[in-house]
Scaffold this active site. Structure first.
Site, PDB file in Angstrom:
ATOM      1  N   GLU A   1      48.995 -39.602  11.490  1.00  0.00           N
ATOM      2  CA  GLU A   1      48.275 -38.467  12.091  1.00  0.00           C
ATOM      3  C   GLU A   1      46.770 -38.701  12.283  1.00  0.00           C
ATOM      4  OE1 GLU A   1      49.312 -35.111   9.649  1.00  0.00           O
ATOM      5  OE2 GLU A   1      51.435 -35.265  10.107  1.00  0.00           O
TER       6      GLU A   1
ATOM      7  N   GLU B   1      60.906 -37.704  11.499  1.00  0.00           N
ATOM      8  CA  GLU B   1      60.884 -36.525  10.614  1.00  0.00           C
ATOM      9  C   GLU B   1      61.593 -35.356  11.300  1.00  0.00           C
ATOM     10  OE1 GLU B   1      56.935 -35.650   9.097  1.00  0.00           O
ATOM     11  OE2 GLU B   1      56.424 -37.762   8.895  1.00  0.00           O
TER      12      GLU B   1
END
Ligand code: GLA
Length: 374
Positions: free
Chosen positions: A156, A261
């Site tokens: 991220e 995910e």
């Protein structure tokens, strides 16, 4: 019927796959296409959750640790490493011959404050933070060298508008914290696959930023094996077209694309922020936990259809997708029960709270083989 038509029809039939004959598990159903994985909590990989562990053994062939390899768990204090839980995680994967993934080395969340501070509580210097990063990566990656197959090295780092996210890493070290992280990981395990992992890359501005980042890393000689699309999805986001463009954009860089995910949130939105920012906090209000007594059939069907659409899309790109990993095993384990507000009843996965397969599981198992994307 003319012979050529018969040949064409039988060829088409051979390409159509409901669950392959006898396949009773996700990993068998997609064998030869991509691996199927789940993020595990300690109850599952220690076997304390016997039903959960049994599902993991029977359904999945790759695993990711939900939390135990994050900095705050494995390296809670300066000079203190706690490998008890990750050792069990890795042993579980080895005992079950699974592809073991490491998650995650350099992230701005779930990283203790001391990492970024000097002894007076002021921001650490660039050199101090780089030395800490190198020590951490060498210790953690080095310990599992040749056991952990691939690492989410940086998690991220890109913001919603495609710019570099402002975080303690970028503020203190500067933009080259990313290159440094990958070179330390490469030193620590020359054989491991190294990944870049992020959410909402399906949105064009963020995707463009990530594409530029991967290009830059490649131009510096850094080998990124795959980009991880986290896949924290909703019933109506992203569109299949957005997903298609995204997978193509990264595949064009010569990297694999993993879905890392995956979950599908069916609950009403309670934040306006980006899809999977773990620090986001929502406001609970009347109606924000509508399915506490059970999921209505109509929503169950929408979820099943959504999963079927997603897996059809993954199958079209099976040449570049190595793995599809769910963020959890059963609905009761999911982070979405407590994010972005605590105490909701969420239904994002393929197995219910009793670990029974849901209609979405059957829908995924029925996904037919799609023509390969040219
Ligand atoms: C991010 C992280 C994961 C996890 C999820 C939600 O996507 O990469 O480790 O924390 O948020 O729990």
């Amino acid at each position: 019927m003319r012979t050529s038509a018969v040949v064409l029809l039988s060829l088409a039939a051979a390409c159509v796959r409901t669950a392959p004959r006898g396949a009773s598990s996700l990993k068998e159903a997609f064998a030869g296409d991509f691996r199927i994985g789940a993020a595990l909590n300690p109850a599952q990989f220690t076997g304390r959750d016997t039903a959960g562990a049994a599902i993991v053994r029977s359904q999945f062939n790759t695993i990711t640790p939900e939390n135990v390899l994050k900095w705050e768990s494995v390296h809670p204090r300066p000079g203190v490493y706690d490998f008890a839980a990750p050792d069990r995680y890795v042993a579980f994967g080895q005992a079950n011959e699974m592809r073991i993934i490491g998650h995650t080395l350099v992230w701005h969340n779930q990283t203790p404050r001391w990492v970024f501070q000097d002894s007076d509580g002021r921001p650490a210097s660039r050199d101090t933070l780089l030395a800490r990063m190198r020590d951490h990566i060498h210790m953690v990656v080095g310990r599992y060298r040749d056991k952990i197959f691939g690492w989410d090295v940086v998690n991220e780092a890109v913001d919603e508008d495609g710019s570099l996210r402002r975080s303690p890493w970028s503020a203190i070290i500067g933009p080259d914290f990313i290159e440094k992280a990958y070179s330390y990981a490469r030193e620590a395990d020359p054989g491991a696959e190294l990944y870049y992992n992020d959410y909402s890359l399906e949105n064009a501005p963020k995707r463009n930023g990530a594409v530029a980042l991967i290009r830059k890393l490649q131009s510096e000689g850094i080998h990124i094996a795959a980009v991880g699309l986290q896949g924290h999805y909703k019933l109506d986001w992203p569109s299949v077209a957005q997903l298609d463009t995204t997978i193509d954009a990264f595949a064009a860089l010569g990297v694999k694309v993993n879905i890392t995910e995956l979950d599908v949130d069916v609950l009403p939105p309670v934040t306006r922020g980006p899809a999977a920012e773990v620090t986001a906090q929502g406001t609970s209000r009347a109606g924000s936990n509508p399915y506490f007594a059970g999921l209505p059939d109509s929503v169950q069907r929408k979820l099943a259809q959504r999963y079927a659409d997603l897996f059809q899309e993954f199958m079209r790109h099976r040449d570049v997708i190595d793995r599809v990993t769910f963020w959890g095993v059963g609905d009761g384990d999911s982070w979405l029960n407590n994010w972005p507000v605590r105490g909701r009843t969420s239904y994002p996965l393929l197995f219910d709270r009793q670990h029974r397969p849901k209609p979405a599981f059957d829908a995924v198992m029925r996904v037919v083989r799609q023509p390969r994307k040219q």
